[in-house]
Design a protein around this motif. Structure first.
Motif, PDB file in Angstrom:
ATOM      1  N   HIS A 116     -39.924 -20.215 -29.864  1.00 27.20           N
ATOM      2  CA  HIS A 116     -39.990 -19.280 -28.735  1.00 27.20           C
ATOM      3  C   HIS A 116     -39.085 -18.073 -28.955  1.00 27.20           C
ATOM      4  O   HIS A 116     -38.111 -18.141 -29.688  1.00 27.20           O
ATOM      5  N   ARG A 117     -39.387 -16.977 -28.243  1.00 25.79           N
ATOM      6  CA  ARG A 117     -38.556 -15.775 -28.242  1.00 25.79           C
ATOM      7  C   ARG A 117     -38.120 -15.504 -26.803  1.00 25.79           C
ATOM      8  O   ARG A 117     -38.808 -14.830 -26.058  1.00 25.79           O
ATOM      9  N   HIS A 118     -37.014 -16.070 -26.403  1.00 24.79           N
ATOM     10  CA  HIS A 118     -36.445 -15.868 -25.070  1.00 24.79           C
ATOM     11  C   HIS A 118     -34.980 -15.513 -25.224  1.00 24.79           C
ATOM     12  O   HIS A 118     -34.363 -15.803 -26.246  1.00 24.79           O
ATOM     13  N   GLY A 119     -34.412 -14.943 -24.184  1.00 28.92           N
ATOM     14  CA  GLY A 119     -32.979 -14.819 -24.113  1.00 28.92           C
ATOM     15  C   GLY A 119     -32.413 -16.184 -23.782  1.00 28.92           C
ATOM     16  O   GLY A 119     -33.048 -16.988 -23.108  1.00 28.92           O
ATOM     17  N   LEU A 120     -31.211 -16.475 -24.247  1.00 29.99           N
ATOM     18  CA  LEU A 120     -30.617 -17.798 -24.100  1.00 29.99           C
ATOM     19  C   LEU A 120     -29.253 -17.713 -23.421  1.00 29.99           C
ATOM     20  O   LEU A 120     -28.407 -16.915 -23.818  1.00 29.99           O
TER      21      LEU A 120
ATOM     22  N   ASP B  26     -33.378 -15.043 -32.823  1.00 30.04           N
ATOM     23  CA  ASP B  26     -34.679 -14.741 -33.421  1.00 30.04           C
ATOM     24  C   ASP B  26     -35.695 -15.821 -33.103  1.00 30.04           C
ATOM     25  O   ASP B  26     -36.896 -15.562 -33.147  1.00 30.04           O
ATOM     26  N   GLY B  27     -35.238 -17.014 -32.788  1.00 28.78           N
ATOM     27  CA  GLY B  27     -36.147 -18.087 -32.419  1.00 28.78           C
ATOM     28  C   GLY B  27     -35.413 -19.233 -31.759  1.00 28.78           C
ATOM     29  O   GLY B  27     -34.250 -19.491 -32.055  1.00 28.78           O
ATOM     30  N   ILE B  28     -36.108 -19.880 -30.832  1.00 34.74           N
ATOM     31  CA  ILE B  28     -35.600 -21.064 -30.156  1.00 34.74           C
ATOM     32  C   ILE B  28     -36.660 -22.143 -30.335  1.00 34.74           C
ATOM     33  O   ILE B  28     -37.764 -22.023 -29.802  1.00 34.74           O
ATOM     34  N   LEU B  29     -36.341 -23.175 -31.099  1.00 32.08           N
ATOM     35  CA  LEU B  29     -37.299 -24.248 -31.310  1.00 32.08           C
ATOM     36  C   LEU B  29     -37.183 -25.255 -30.171  1.00 32.08           C
ATOM     37  O   LEU B  29     -36.115 -25.806 -29.918  1.00 32.08           O
ATOM     38  N   ALA B  30     -38.306 -25.454 -29.483  1.00 29.42           N
ATOM     39  CA  ALA B  30     -38.369 -26.389 -28.361  1.00 29.42           C
ATOM     40  C   ALA B  30     -39.825 -26.816 -28.204  1.00 29.42           C
ATOM     41  O   ALA B  30     -40.714 -26.264 -28.862  1.00 29.42           O
ATOM     42  N   HIS B  31     -40.065 -27.767 -27.331  1.00 33.96           N
ATOM     43  CA  HIS B  31     -41.442 -28.175 -27.068  1.00 33.96           C
ATOM     44  C   HIS B  31     -42.227 -26.957 -26.579  1.00 33.96           C
ATOM     45  O   HIS B  31     -41.681 -26.059 -25.939  1.00 33.96           O
ATOM     46  N   ALA B  32     -43.509 -26.937 -26.900  1.00 33.32           N
ATOM     47  CA  ALA B  32     -44.346 -25.774 -26.620  1.00 33.32           C
ATOM     48  C   ALA B  32     -44.315 -25.354 -25.158  1.00 33.32           C
ATOM     49  O   ALA B  32     -44.348 -24.175 -24.843  1.00 33.32           O
ATOM     50  N   GLU B  33     -44.223 -26.304 -24.238  1.00 30.89           N
ATOM     51  CA  GLU B  33     -44.262 -25.999 -22.807  1.00 30.89           C
ATOM     52  C   GLU B  33     -42.870 -25.919 -22.164  1.00 30.89           C
ATOM     53  O   GLU B  33     -42.757 -25.819 -20.947  1.00 30.89           O
ATOM     54  N   ALA B  34     -41.832 -25.930 -22.965  1.00 33.28           N
ATOM     55  CA  ALA B  34     -40.461 -26.041 -22.448  1.00 33.28           C
ATOM     56  C   ALA B  34     -40.065 -24.940 -21.472  1.00 33.28           C
ATOM     57  O   ALA B  34     -39.305 -25.187 -20.538  1.00 33.28           O
ATOM     58  N   PHE B  35     -40.553 -23.733 -21.664  1.00 28.36           N
ATOM     59  CA  PHE B  35     -40.069 -22.611 -20.867  1.00 28.36           C
ATOM     60  C   PHE B  35     -41.134 -22.007 -19.955  1.00 28.36           C
ATOM     61  O   PHE B  35     -40.938 -20.921 -19.411  1.00 28.36           O
ATOM     62  N   VAL B  36     -42.229 -22.722 -19.763  1.00 25.14           N
ATOM     63  CA  VAL B  36     -43.295 -22.240 -18.888  1.00 25.14           C
ATOM     64  C   VAL B  36     -42.733 -22.056 -17.476  1.00 25.14           C
ATOM     65  O   VAL B  36     -42.057 -22.926 -16.942  1.00 25.14           O
ATOM     66  N   GLY B  37     -43.009 -20.909 -16.887  1.00 28.17           N
ATOM     67  CA  GLY B  37     -42.582 -20.633 -15.524  1.00 28.17           C
ATOM     68  C   GLY B  37     -41.157 -20.143 -15.396  1.00 28.17           C
ATOM     69  O   GLY B  37     -40.715 -19.838 -14.292  1.00 28.17           O
ATOM     70  N   LEU B  38     -40.420 -20.053 -16.493  1.00 30.87           N
ATOM     71  CA  LEU B  38     -39.037 -19.587 -16.444  1.00 30.87           C
ATOM     72  C   LEU B  38     -38.981 -18.091 -16.736  1.00 30.87           C
ATOM     73  O   LEU B  38     -39.907 -17.520 -17.302  1.00 30.87           O
TER      74      LEU B  38
END
Length: 196
Positions: A72-76, A89-101
């Motif tokens: 993912h490409r999000h701010g952390l 540059d990347g955040i490895l997590a489950h594909a649906e981890a940040f849905v709705g955030l």
């Protein structure tokens, strides 16, 4: 009414103030990403084509090995108090981890954070020194640094307070085994094509 003591104890910038500044900067200047680490505001320079190619390579490798994950490409939100903000540059997590955030996510679902060095001394210094500390303090299991200046991959694991207990450095061309919870081997031979 604010007292002198209250002004001295107030942080340089509140997280909410930084997030608004970062949002405005991103909208105003294409590709500009701001960070707030150790109480300091920093600008991440724009990446070059080779940097982008390294990100694409890593996304493909991760998807091939673990299709349930995504880079993912999000701010952390980083540090124990979560007052810091990083733009990895990347955040490895489950594909649906940040849905709705929103654009800034907490580290609870993060398995690994990735940084790729840029052609900018201050940003590269943050990736080598400040970010390992911030990510370890946050409890992120793995930090992968792809250092295009030294042609090395650095795997930080076993976060313990302010540092990672295990740091393994390998030259490009070797196979890097990302430990659990990621468990992915990476043949880094292709990275030789994208060094500076």
């Amino acid at each position: 009414m604010t007292t002198d003591i209250g002004r001295r104890l107030r942080p340089q910038m509140l997280p909410e103030e930084f997030e608004e500044l970062a949002r405005l900067a991103f909208r105003t200047i294409e590709g500009l990403r701001l960070e707030f680490l150790g109480g300091r505001l920093a600008v991440r320079p724009r990446s070059d084509g080779d940097h982008g190619r390294v990100v694409e390579w890593l996304v493909r490798r991760c998807l091939q090995a673990r299709p349930e994950l995504f880079l993912h490409r999000h701010g952390l939100k980083v540090h124990r108090s979560r007052n810091g903000r990083a733009n990895p540059d990347g955040i490895l997590a489950h594909a649906e981890a940040f849905v709705g955030l929103g654009p800034w996510v907490g580290a609870e679902a993060v398995l690994m954070v990735v940084e790729i060095t840029l052609a900018e001394v201050e940003a590269d210094q943050r990736a080598r020194v400040e970010k390992p500390r911030a990510y370890a303090e946050t409890g992120i299991p793995l930090y992968l640094l792809i250092d295009r200046d030294s042609a090395e991959v650095v795997v930080h694991s076993d976060p313990a307070g302010v540092r990672y207990e295990t740091v393994r450095t390998l030259p490009f061309g070797k196979t890097v085994h990302l430990p659990d919870p990621v468990g992915i081997p990476l043949d880094t031979e292709p990275l030789k094509n994208w060094v500076r």
